[in-house]
Scaffold this motif. Sequence first.
Motif, short mmCIF file in Angstrom:
data_model
loop_
_atom_site.label_atom_id
_atom_site.label_comp_id
_atom_site.label_asym_id
_atom_site.label_seq_id
_atom_site.Cartn_x
_atom_site.Cartn_y
_atom_site.Cartn_z
N LEU B 23 0.96 -1.01 -0.04
CA LEU B 23 -0.06 -0.17 0.03
C LEU B 23 0.78 1.37 -0.03
N ASP B 24 0.45 2.11 -1.01
CA ASP B 24 1.17 3.57 -1.07
C ASP B 24 2.58 3.29 -1.51
N GLU B 25 2.97 2.10 -2.23
CA GLU B 25 4.04 1.69 -2.92
C GLU B 25 3.79 1.83 -4.37
N HIS B 26 4.72 2.15 -5.22
CA HIS B 26 4.60 2.01 -6.65
C HIS B 26 5.04 0.52 -6.83
N ILE B 27 3.85 -0.06 -7.45
CA ILE B 27 3.79 -1.39 -7.84
C ILE B 27 3.61 -1.71 -9.23
N TYR B 28 4.14 -2.98 -9.67
CA TYR B 28 3.93 -3.53 -11.06
C TYR B 28 2.74 -4.38 -10.98
N VAL B 29 1.89 -4.37 -11.94
CA VAL B 29 0.85 -5.51 -11.90
C VAL B 29 0.78 -6.03 -13.51
N LYS B 30 0.92 -7.45 -13.62
CA LYS B 30 0.51 -8.08 -14.68
C LYS B 30 -0.76 -8.41 -14.78
N LEU B 31 -1.12 -8.18 -16.12
CA LEU B 31 -2.81 -8.42 -16.27
C LEU B 31 -2.91 -9.48 -17.49
N ARG B 32 -4.16 -10.11 -17.56
CA ARG B 32 -4.50 -10.87 -18.69
C ARG B 32 -4.69 -9.91 -19.91
N GLY B 33 -4.40 -10.49 -20.94
CA GLY B 33 -4.52 -9.96 -22.23
C GLY B 33 -3.16 -9.00 -22.55
N ASP B 34 -1.92 -9.64 -22.08
CA ASP B 34 -0.93 -8.87 -22.46
C ASP B 34 -0.81 -7.54 -22.18
N GLY B 39 1.85 1.51 -11.10
CA GLY B 39 1.11 2.88 -10.46
C GLY B 39 1.17 2.69 -9.13
N ARG B 40 0.73 3.66 -8.21
CA ARG B 40 0.93 3.65 -6.70
C ARG B 40 -0.52 2.92 -6.20
N LEU B 41 -0.10 2.07 -5.24
CA LEU B 41 -1.38 1.04 -4.79
C LEU B 41 -1.84 1.84 -3.61
N LEU B 48 -8.33 -8.91 -5.52
CA LEU B 48 -7.15 -8.45 -5.98
C LEU B 48 -8.05 -7.28 -6.82
N ASN B 49 -9.05 -6.85 -6.57
CA ASN B 49 -9.41 -5.54 -7.28
C ASN B 49 -8.60 -4.60 -6.72
N LEU B 50 -8.13 -3.68 -7.56
CA LEU B 50 -7.22 -2.63 -6.99
C LEU B 50 -7.43 -1.19 -7.42
N VAL B 51 -6.97 -0.16 -6.82
CA VAL B 51 -7.07 1.20 -7.24
C VAL B 51 -5.63 1.77 -7.06
N LEU B 52 -5.35 2.29 -8.22
CA LEU B 52 -4.10 2.50 -8.63
C LEU B 52 -4.01 4.19 -8.98
N GLY B 53 -3.02 4.65 -8.46
CA GLY B 53 -2.73 6.33 -8.72
C GLY B 53 -1.54 6.24 -9.70
N ASP B 54 -1.47 7.39 -10.55
CA ASP B 54 -0.57 7.83 -11.67
C ASP B 54 -0.16 6.73 -12.44
N VAL B 55 -1.19 6.14 -13.16
CA VAL B 55 -1.15 4.75 -13.87
C VAL B 55 -0.55 5.13 -15.15
N LYS B 79 -1.36 6.65 -20.22
CA LYS B 79 -1.33 7.31 -18.89
C LYS B 79 -2.55 7.51 -18.17
N MET B 80 -2.85 7.01 -16.87
CA MET B 80 -4.08 7.49 -16.38
C MET B 80 -3.87 8.11 -14.90
N ASP B 81 -4.79 8.96 -14.44
CA ASP B 81 -4.49 9.70 -13.33
C ASP B 81 -5.00 8.56 -12.06
N MET B 82 -6.21 8.09 -12.20
CA MET B 82 -6.45 6.99 -11.11
C MET B 82 -7.24 6.05 -11.87
N LEU B 83 -7.04 4.86 -11.39
CA LEU B 83 -7.71 3.73 -12.19
C LEU B 83 -8.16 2.60 -11.26
N PHE B 84 -9.17 2.09 -11.43
CA PHE B 84 -9.77 0.78 -10.61
C PHE B 84 -9.63 -0.38 -11.59
#
Lengths: 99, 134
Positions: B23-34, B39-41, B48-55, B79-84
């Motif tokens: 939480l509050d760390e910059h993380i890397y997430v690998k997702l389905r669909g290549d 972003g910041r968690l 594992l629903n997530l909200v990330l900032g500065d994505v 680039k996206m500001d805030m992402l679910f």
Amino acid sequence: MLFYSFFKTLVGQTVTVELKNDLSVVGTLVSVDQFLNIKLDNIKVEHEDQHPHMMSVKNCFIRGSVVRYVHLPPAAIDTALLQDAARRESQQSTATAKA
Amino acid sequence: MADTVTAPITSVEEPLDLVRLCLDEHIYVKLRGDREVRGRLHAFDQHLNLVLGDVEETITTVELDPETKEESVHTTNRKMDMLFVRGDGVILGLIPSILYTAPLPKKLDNHAINLFRPPRERYETPILFDLSKD
């Protein structure tokens, strides 16, 4: 229930819902339920030229499971509060799992 | 019971505890669909629903040239500001910094995190049995 409560606080905001079939829908968040199904009003589809059949659709219900992303307005979100809530929720679910 | 809920849990006992430490760390997430997102968690749940900032999202596509039959790999960034991010698309997540920098952040100083130590350190692990010499 964290994200259910979170999305309830965003009702009335303009969001972009990106679906797993790459369709992106912009609209006003009307309501959300426990499955994160979403109702949107005044919708507009991004790249309308590619999806002309959506032009007459004004509002919609989106099944939660077909959502890939929801783009959110950063101004409407208190990130410190959100992180605290996430921490509390994770500790609560750990505690109930042990009980 | 109430005490155990309010007291901060710092140990890593189950996999989701590792996510909580992010939480509050910059993380890397690998997702389905290549797809990959960095972003910041800000929030997560057990799905594992997530909200990330500065994505920053990276989509990798492989295109086949119809004439030369050659495959070329393309990446597109957004680039996206805030992402679910819905949890069913998540394959894995990690803190990129702990893979490449030593020492580890203090709050991650736990034996469970050794799994995520950089490869360099793993290579230096002494070989106890070398069967090739027999």
